[in-house]
Design a protein around this motif. Structure first.
Motif, PDB file in Angstrom:
ATOM      1  N   GLN A  29      34.738  38.012  44.730  1.00 21.60           N
ATOM      2  CA  GLN A  29      33.866  39.047  44.182  1.00 21.60           C
ATOM      3  C   GLN A  29      33.705  40.206  45.168  1.00 21.60           C
ATOM      4  OE1 GLN A  29      30.646  36.250  43.150  1.00 21.60           O
ATOM      5  NE2 GLN A  29      30.629  37.221  41.140  1.00 21.60           N
ATOM      6  N   ILE A  30      33.564  39.890  46.447  1.00 26.63           N
ATOM      7  CA  ILE A  30      33.448  40.940  47.460  1.00 26.63           C
ATOM      8  C   ILE A  30      34.700  41.808  47.463  1.00 26.63           C
ATOM      9  CG2 ILE A  30      33.373  41.364  49.959  1.00 26.63           C
ATOM     10  CD1 ILE A  30      31.480  38.841  50.084  1.00 26.63           C
ATOM     11  N   LEU A  31      35.873  41.174  47.455  1.00 23.48           N
ATOM     12  CA  LEU A  31      37.132  41.919  47.442  1.00 23.48           C
ATOM     13  C   LEU A  31      37.241  42.789  46.189  1.00 23.48           C
ATOM     14  CD1 LEU A  31      39.980  42.579  48.524  1.00 23.48           C
ATOM     15  CD2 LEU A  31      40.783  40.565  47.267  1.00 23.48           C
ATOM     16  N   LEU A  32      36.975  42.206  45.020  1.00 25.10           N
ATOM     17  CA  LEU A  32      37.091  42.976  43.775  1.00 25.10           C
ATOM     18  C   LEU A  32      36.088  44.122  43.728  1.00 25.10           C
ATOM     19  CD1 LEU A  32      37.718  40.082  41.225  1.00 25.10           C
ATOM     20  CD2 LEU A  32      39.366  41.816  41.977  1.00 25.10           C
ATOM     21  N   ALA A  33      34.896  43.905  44.247  1.00 25.47           N
ATOM     22  CA  ALA A  33      33.907  44.994  44.301  1.00 25.47           C
ATOM     23  C   ALA A  33      34.408  46.117  45.202  1.00 25.47           C
ATOM     24  CB  ALA A  33      32.562  44.460  44.782  1.00 25.47           C
ATOM     25  N   GLU A  34      35.031  45.763  46.323  1.00 25.98           N
ATOM     26  CA  GLU A  34      35.615  46.780  47.204  1.00 25.98           C
ATOM     27  C   GLU A  34      36.730  47.541  46.500  1.00 25.98           C
ATOM     28  OE1 GLU A  34      36.776  44.491  50.623  1.00 25.98           O
ATOM     29  OE2 GLU A  34      34.733  44.485  51.443  1.00 25.98           O
ATOM     30  N   MET A  35      37.407  46.881  45.553  1.00 29.02           N
ATOM     31  CA  MET A  35      38.476  47.517  44.778  1.00 29.02           C
ATOM     32  C   MET A  35      37.907  48.283  43.569  1.00 29.02           C
ATOM     33  SD  MET A  35      41.136  44.292  44.912  1.00 29.02           S
ATOM     34  CE  MET A  35      42.432  45.043  43.930  1.00 29.02           C
ATOM     35  N   ARG A  36      36.585  48.333  43.469  1.00 26.74           N
ATOM     36  CA  ARG A  36      35.849  49.082  42.443  1.00 26.74           C
ATOM     37  C   ARG A  36      35.974  48.468  41.042  1.00 26.74           C
ATOM     38  NH1 ARG A  36      33.694  53.823  44.085  1.00 26.74           N
ATOM     39  NH2 ARG A  36      33.852  54.715  42.008  1.00 26.74           N
ATOM     40  N   ARG A  50      36.052  29.322  29.100  1.00 27.15           N
ATOM     41  CA  ARG A  50      35.167  30.078  29.979  1.00 27.15           C
ATOM     42  C   ARG A  50      35.949  30.514  31.213  1.00 27.15           C
ATOM     43  NH1 ARG A  50      32.273  27.716  33.751  1.00 27.15           N
ATOM     44  NH2 ARG A  50      32.598  25.735  32.719  1.00 27.15           N
ATOM     45  N   ALA A  51      36.115  31.826  31.375  1.00 27.71           N
ATOM     46  CA  ALA A  51      36.826  32.368  32.537  1.00 27.71           C
ATOM     47  C   ALA A  51      35.908  32.301  33.754  1.00 27.71           C
ATOM     48  CB  ALA A  51      37.248  33.811  32.275  1.00 27.71           C
ATOM     49  N   ASP A  52      36.435  31.801  34.879  1.00 28.02           N
ATOM     50  CA  ASP A  52      35.623  31.718  36.096  1.00 28.02           C
ATOM     51  C   ASP A  52      35.154  33.097  36.530  1.00 28.02           C
ATOM     52  OD1 ASP A  52      35.899  28.966  36.196  1.00 28.02           O
ATOM     53  OD2 ASP A  52      37.630  29.045  37.538  1.00 28.02           O
ATOM     54  N   LEU A  53      36.077  34.046  36.593  1.00 30.98           N
ATOM     55  CA  LEU A  53      35.746  35.446  36.885  1.00 30.98           C
ATOM     56  C   LEU A  53      36.559  36.324  35.956  1.00 30.98           C
ATOM     57  CD1 LEU A  53      35.813  35.767  40.792  1.00 30.98           C
ATOM     58  CD2 LEU A  53      33.816  35.935  39.316  1.00 30.98           C
ATOM     59  N   ILE A  54      35.926  37.359  35.458  1.00 32.77           N
ATOM     60  CA  ILE A  54      36.654  38.378  34.713  1.00 32.77           C
ATOM     61  C   ILE A  54      36.268  39.710  35.335  1.00 32.77           C
ATOM     62  CG2 ILE A  54      34.919  38.538  32.890  1.00 32.77           C
ATOM     63  CD1 ILE A  54      37.376  38.973  30.936  1.00 32.77           C
ATOM     64  N   ALA A  55      37.249  40.565  35.529  1.00 28.57           N
ATOM     65  CA  ALA A  55      37.020  41.828  36.224  1.00 28.57           C
ATOM     66  C   ALA A  55      37.599  42.974  35.405  1.00 28.57           C
ATOM     67  CB  ALA A  55      37.671  41.787  37.609  1.00 28.57           C
ATOM     68  N   LEU A  56      36.865  44.071  35.404  1.00 29.51           N
ATOM     69  CA  LEU A  56      37.235  45.255  34.633  1.00 29.51           C
ATOM     70  C   LEU A  56      37.393  46.426  35.598  1.00 29.51           C
ATOM     71  CD1 LEU A  56      37.539  46.468  31.740  1.00 29.51           C
ATOM     72  CD2 LEU A  56      35.068  46.904  31.824  1.00 29.51           C
ATOM     73  N   SER A  57      38.601  47.013  35.631  1.00 24.78           N
ATOM     74  CA  SER A  57      38.867  48.130  36.551  1.00 24.78           C
ATOM     75  C   SER A  57      38.307  49.427  35.991  1.00 24.78           C
ATOM     76  CB  SER A  57      40.374  48.281  36.786  1.00 24.78           C
ATOM     77  OG  SER A  57      40.989  48.927  35.683  1.00 24.78           O
ATOM     78  N   GLU A  58      38.303  50.451  36.818  1.00 32.20           N
ATOM     79  CA  GLU A  58      37.850  51.769  36.376  1.00 32.20           C
ATOM     80  C   GLU A  58      38.712  52.318  35.251  1.00 32.20           C
ATOM     81  OE1 GLU A  58      38.017  53.581  40.337  1.00 32.20           O
ATOM     82  OE2 GLU A  58      35.842  53.904  40.150  1.00 32.20           O
ATOM     83  N   GLY A 114      34.981  33.121  51.628  1.00 36.87           N
ATOM     84  CA  GLY A 114      33.568  33.258  51.300  1.00 36.87           C
ATOM     85  C   GLY A 114      32.964  34.566  51.748  1.00 36.87           C
ATOM     86  N   TYR A 115      33.599  35.232  52.704  1.00 45.48           N
ATOM     87  CA  TYR A 115      33.101  36.510  53.200  1.00 45.48           C
ATOM     88  C   TYR A 115      33.959  37.666  52.737  1.00 45.48           C
ATOM     89  CZ  TYR A 115      30.367  33.443  56.093  1.00 45.48           C
ATOM     90  OH  TYR A 115      29.520  32.458  56.513  1.00 45.48           O
ATOM     91  N   SER A 116      35.144  37.336  52.304  1.00 43.52           N
ATOM     92  CA  SER A 116      36.068  38.327  51.772  1.00 43.52           C
ATOM     93  C   SER A 116      37.195  37.576  51.075  1.00 43.52           C
ATOM     94  CB  SER A 116      36.627  39.217  52.884  1.00 43.52           C
ATOM     95  OG  SER A 116      37.403  40.257  52.319  1.00 43.52           O
ATOM     96  N   GLY A 117      38.050  38.343  50.466  1.00 41.69           N
ATOM     97  CA  GLY A 117      39.211  37.761  49.824  1.00 41.69           C
ATOM     98  C   GLY A 117      40.443  38.535  50.231  1.00 41.69           C
ATOM     99  N   HIS A 118      41.590  37.939  49.997  1.00 39.93           N
ATOM    100  CA  HIS A 118      42.860  38.558  50.346  1.00 39.93           C
ATOM    101  C   HIS A 118      43.827  38.317  49.194  1.00 39.93           C
ATOM    102  CE1 HIS A 118      46.319  39.750  52.727  1.00 39.93           C
ATOM    103  NE2 HIS A 118      46.902  38.625  52.403  1.00 39.93           N
ATOM    104  N   VAL A 119      44.567  39.349  48.808  1.00 36.39           N
ATOM    105  CA  VAL A 119      45.584  39.191  47.771  1.00 36.39           C
ATOM    106  C   VAL A 119      46.835  38.621  48.432  1.00 36.39           C
ATOM    107  CG1 VAL A 119      46.992  40.339  46.021  1.00 36.39           C
ATOM    108  CG2 VAL A 119      44.658  41.143  46.451  1.00 36.39           C
TER     109      VAL A 119
END
Length: 160
Positions: A29-36, A50-58, A114-119
């Motif tokens: 979530q931290i990484l995706l938030a940084e990616m806006r 039920r999707a664990d996380l779903i993310a919507l880009s700009e 837990g503090y960040s993520g990496h692709v």
């Protein structure tokens, strides 16, 4: 007279996830938030999954992230292919204790501490049909609004 609260202590956490899964989720979530991206955990899709996380880009691109906290967690889950019909890109997310080579090559991969993520691996794009995109985007926005209202009500109840 006993009062029954309609709100749980934290309406944004449903309690079904392990501590390790929550750690993975937080870093992604931290990484995706940084990616806006706008991010929602635990969104029920129209097929009932039920999707664990779903993310919507700009730009309106929809990503689904399936969190796997162990080898066994990955091996027993056979529902993840169903998520492809609801996103432009499908990812797995895990932590350093899980071997990365167990995850399918045709999905993206996040590593979280837990503090960040990496692709680790980008997900291939498979664009949604316009009607599906609209339906998923509406589900996303309605769920986000409902959760915001639940969080506001829970905060108000604490002050009573």
């Amino acid at each position: 007279m006993t009062l029954i609260s309609v709100a749980v202590n934290n309406p944004l956490i449903d309690g079904r996830q392990s501590d390790r899964a929550m750690m993975i989720r937080r870093g992604v979530q931290i990484l995706l938030a940084e990616m806006r991206f706008a991010i929602l955990p635990e969104l029920t899709l129209s097929n009932g999954r039920r999707a664990d996380l779903i993310a919507l880009s700009e730009k309106g691109e929809i990503w689904i992230v399936e969190i796997k906290s162990s080898i066994e967690d990955f091996r027993v889950d056979r529902k993840w292919p169903d998520y492809r019909r609801y996103c432009d890109r499908l990812f797995f997310a895990t932590h350093a204790g899980v071997p990365l080579d167990i995850f399918p090559e045709d999905c993206g991969l996040f590593l979280s501490d837990g503090y960040s993520g990496h692709v680790v691996r980008e997900a291939p794009e498979h664009r949604l049909p316009p009607a599906t995109r609209k339906a998923v985007t509406l589900d996303f926005s309605r769920a986000a609004a409902q959760r915001l209202m639940a969080a506001e009500w829970a905060a108000q109840l604490k002050t009573l």
